[in-house]
Design an enzyme around this catalytic site. Structure first.
Site, PDB file in Angstrom:
ATOM      1  N   HIS A  38       0.840  -1.195   0.000  1.00  0.00           N
ATOM      2  CA  HIS A  38       0.000   0.000   0.000  1.00  0.00           C
ATOM      3  C   HIS A  38       0.875   1.245   0.000  1.00  0.00           C
ATOM      4  CE1 HIS A  38      -4.408  -0.802   0.904  1.00  0.00           C
ATOM      5  NE2 HIS A  38      -3.892  -1.997   0.646  1.00  0.00           N
ATOM      6  N   GLU A 106      -6.346  -0.431  -6.137  1.00  0.00           N
ATOM      7  CA  GLU A 106      -7.341   0.469  -5.571  1.00  0.00           C
ATOM      8  C   GLU A 106      -6.926   1.909  -5.836  1.00  0.00           C
ATOM      9  OE1 GLU A 106      -5.541  -1.422  -3.113  1.00  0.00           O
ATOM     10  OE2 GLU A 106      -6.835  -3.203  -3.104  1.00  0.00           O
TER      11      GLU A 106
END
Length: 318
Positions: A38, A106
């Site tokens: 991330h 994402e």
């Protein structure tokens, strides 16, 4: 036979904490590690987000367990040629014990350079081309590529993977499961969804591994465990495509106000009931998963590893 690994959450823990968790996981009897990739955490309460490739390099010098990314996105924030170099180096450092889990990503992580966030169909097409590029580079041959989404000009990896480097493809819907079956060496999915696994198998995934896992909160005080899970990981319970399209931790915090404490209590193994934890993990075994990764939410790492070493993992092996 199912193997059980520990899930290292880069969103919630510092690099030093992740390395310590890896050591404890090996001592507790976990046989594999997975690590998230991330740029941002899901919310500010999680509070971390180290660069996964640096973490993997450190893991290679810390433990002897295999490592898999669950998952990295090789399409927007990082070009697939750069991801291929990082993955090949990781494979070499880990002596071939590295697998590259990839997904369509994402917006939370991939929007940061100002790129347009494509629709799922376009992202899936980008991922397919990215996997093609990376596999060509893994051969060590000099390649040039002119595709719909990516250009590679006279590139060669001089540090190639140590043996074959598996590319596992993540998917949460029918189209993604079929894509994983068609182009992946394995299927990554976070829930024990037998329908999705069936689609993966039918689309070319027969004989390929299914990989996934869950987060738990081991704590002798169940109410406190539920509070921890609700505070740190409400995003796990957001419906539909919100997890793919919301662009910032602040947006996730807003959306997570819709997630109730009761939802968390009903869906997350919380507390110290061994049977609850065993049943939650066994659901993945029964669904046909070859690798199941368990991650502990919150600060109770020492108690978690002791409980899984002494009670949960032996019960799963029995």
């Amino acid at each position: 036979m199912t193997s059980f690994g520990y899930f290292l959450s880069c969103e919630e823990f510092t690099p030093a904490q992740l390395l310590e968790q890896a050591r404890r996981a090996a001592d507790a009897g976990f046989t594999r590690l997975a690590v998230s990739d991330h740029f941002h955490p899901w919310n500010d309460a999680q509070g971390n987000s180290p660069f996964v490739w640096s973490v993997i390099g450190a893991l290679s010098q810390t433990v002897d367990l295999p490592v898999t990314t669950l998952v990295t996105c090789p399409t927007v924030r990082l070009h697939p040629a750069v991801t291929a170099q990082a993955a090949a180096t990781s494979s070499r450092l880990l002596g071939g014990r590295f697998a590259l889990g990839v997904g369509t990503g994402e917006a939370l992580n991939e929007h940061i350079l100002g790129d347009r966030w494509p629709s799922f169909d376009e992202r899936a097409d980008m991922l397919e081309e990215a996997v093609e590029v990376m596999r060509k580079l893994f051969t060590g041959r000099r390649i040039s590529h002119r595709g719909t989404h990516y250009t590679v000009d006279n590139a060669r990896l001089y540090t190639t993977p140590a043996g074959r480097l598996p590319v596992h493809v993540s998917g949460f819907g029918p189209k993604a499961a079929e894509l994983a079956g068609r182009i992946g060496d394995g299927f990554v999915t976070m829930g024990p969804d037998e329908e999705a696994i069936g689609r993966f198998r039918e689309a070319g995934g027969a004989g390929k591994p299914v990989i996934g896992g869950l987060k738990v909160c081991w704590d002798p005080d169940r109410d406190r465990a539920v509070d921890t899970a609700h505070r740190l990981w409400p995003s796990e319970h957001l419906p539909g495509e919100l997890a793919q399209i919301l662009p910032t931790p602040a947006h996730f915090e807003q959306a997570s106000q819709l997630v109730t404490r009761e939802q968390v209590s009903e869906n997350v193994p919380c507390g110290d009931d061994v049977e609850e934890h065993v049943a939650a993990v066994r659901a993945y075994v029964d669904a046909g998963f070859e690798e199941v990764y368990v991650g502990q939410m919150g600060p109770g790492q020492e108690a978690f590893f002791a409980a899984y070493r002494e009670k949960v993992l032996p019960a799963l092996a029995g």
